[in-house]
Write a protein that holds these residues in place. Sequence first.
Motif, PDB file in Angstrom:
ATOM      1  N   SER A   8       2.585   1.753  -3.417  1.00  0.00           N
ATOM      2  CA  SER A   8       1.644   2.244  -4.428  1.00  0.00           C
ATOM      3  C   SER A   8       1.404   3.738  -4.259  1.00  0.00           C
ATOM      4  O   SER A   8       1.395   4.492  -5.248  1.00  0.00           O
ATOM      5  N   GLN A   9       1.239   4.173  -3.037  1.00  0.00           N
ATOM      6  CA  GLN A   9       1.014   5.592  -2.766  1.00  0.00           C
ATOM      7  C   GLN A   9       2.216   6.446  -3.159  1.00  0.00           C
ATOM      8  O   GLN A   9       2.065   7.607  -3.550  1.00  0.00           O
ATOM      9  N   ARG A  10       3.397   5.869  -3.094  1.00  0.00           N
ATOM     10  CA  ARG A  10       4.623   6.609  -3.412  1.00  0.00           C
ATOM     11  C   ARG A  10       5.042   6.459  -4.873  1.00  0.00           C
ATOM     12  O   ARG A  10       6.121   6.908  -5.259  1.00  0.00           O
ATOM     13  N   GLU A  44       0.823  -1.203   0.000  1.00  0.00           N
ATOM     14  CA  GLU A  44       0.000   0.000   0.000  1.00  0.00           C
ATOM     15  C   GLU A  44       0.859   1.256   0.000  1.00  0.00           C
ATOM     16  O   GLU A  44       0.599   2.200  -0.759  1.00  0.00           O
TER      17      GLU A  44
END
Length: 410
Positions: free
Chosen positions: A373-375, A370
């Motif tokens: 993915s955000q980065r 998670e």
Amino acid sequence: MKPDTSRLAFDRLVPAPSERTVTLLGATGSIGKSTIDLLMRERERFRVEAVSANTNAAALGALARELGARFAVVGDPACYRDLKSALSGSGITAAAGESGLIEAAERPAEWVIGAITGAAGLEPALAAIERGATLALANKECLVCAGGLFMRRAAAAGATVLPVDSEHNALFQAMSAGRREDVRRVILTASGGPFRTWTAAAIAAASPEQALKHPNWSMGPKVTIDSATLMNKGLEVIEAHHLFALAPDEIDILVHPQSIVHGLVEFRDGSLIAQLGSPDMRIPIAHCLAWPQRINGPAPRLDLAKAATLSFEAPDFERFPALGLARRALEAGGGAPTVLNAANEVAVAEFLDRKLDFLGIAALVEATLEAASQRGMTREPQTVEEALAVDHDSRLLARGLLPEIAAKAS
């Protein structure tokens, strides 16, 4: 069904030479030891060109002498002097480090056994396929971390990739029963590991000692823990996707506690072809060493009457969430499988070091996926360097998340 872009060969059955030259990368690990057992039994059929190990210079030197190798390389440069000493007077050339491993892969052996564990095996495996060699692959990272890139390179170089892993080798053998385009789906089998019948509460309290007691297979600690979480089967789904050019929904899993049926292939006419054998890694290794022919193998003969019952059940995604995480990473594509693998390696190491509980393994992997993915870390790697960078950054990210995940578990 996607077109077959891999270099897995089914129809190019040419006569095997009277003597085949082999390079064994990862000679002192479990796959390496099983391979050596087979090579020693077939001395007239195989000549060993090169061998490698990570740090065990003394054992590598003795193996190189025994096998009559021409080249030996130790992965850790600090062990080079010990290897030189172990090979003194033998005439065998010694080398060390990544450059030495790549040189071993580039030497003129027709068959290369890629059994180096971890990301360290990626560059040597690529060096082997880029010269058009036949690579018997036992390294998950090549396909999990850089599968698309790896198989494209193999196809461009005219190299052939043979799967050593028992489940993928079973699929390879079963696929020979028909045309590749007639395959409807494949089924990987899983033993279920030591916790197959355990309750969720018991699994949550599992110790490293309990997780290391695999009911059927003798493997290294990392792979054994992956079997306990079922992450190994998730990684194998990703590998099968790349090896056989399969869509995620064309790959199924069945839990089969007897570990006798290793893989099944369903064809469009409804035929289901299975490969069976005793749970002994020398069977798939022997298949790869001699392909397209066969050699005598020392594995115990399968007695189905004695086995009596073969049972199958659907995997439990709730008790074993790692399996679902791997499927989600495959469906997400790009660099997500690379992140998954790196985070899992960190999590397993922390569990074995008692800094993370058993359920924390999947929790840390999920949190890392998670966060990555955000980065924006899950883009498709276009080069080996990019794949290794994603692997490196994912490990750092997982270690950074570790205190939070460990605290939640406690």
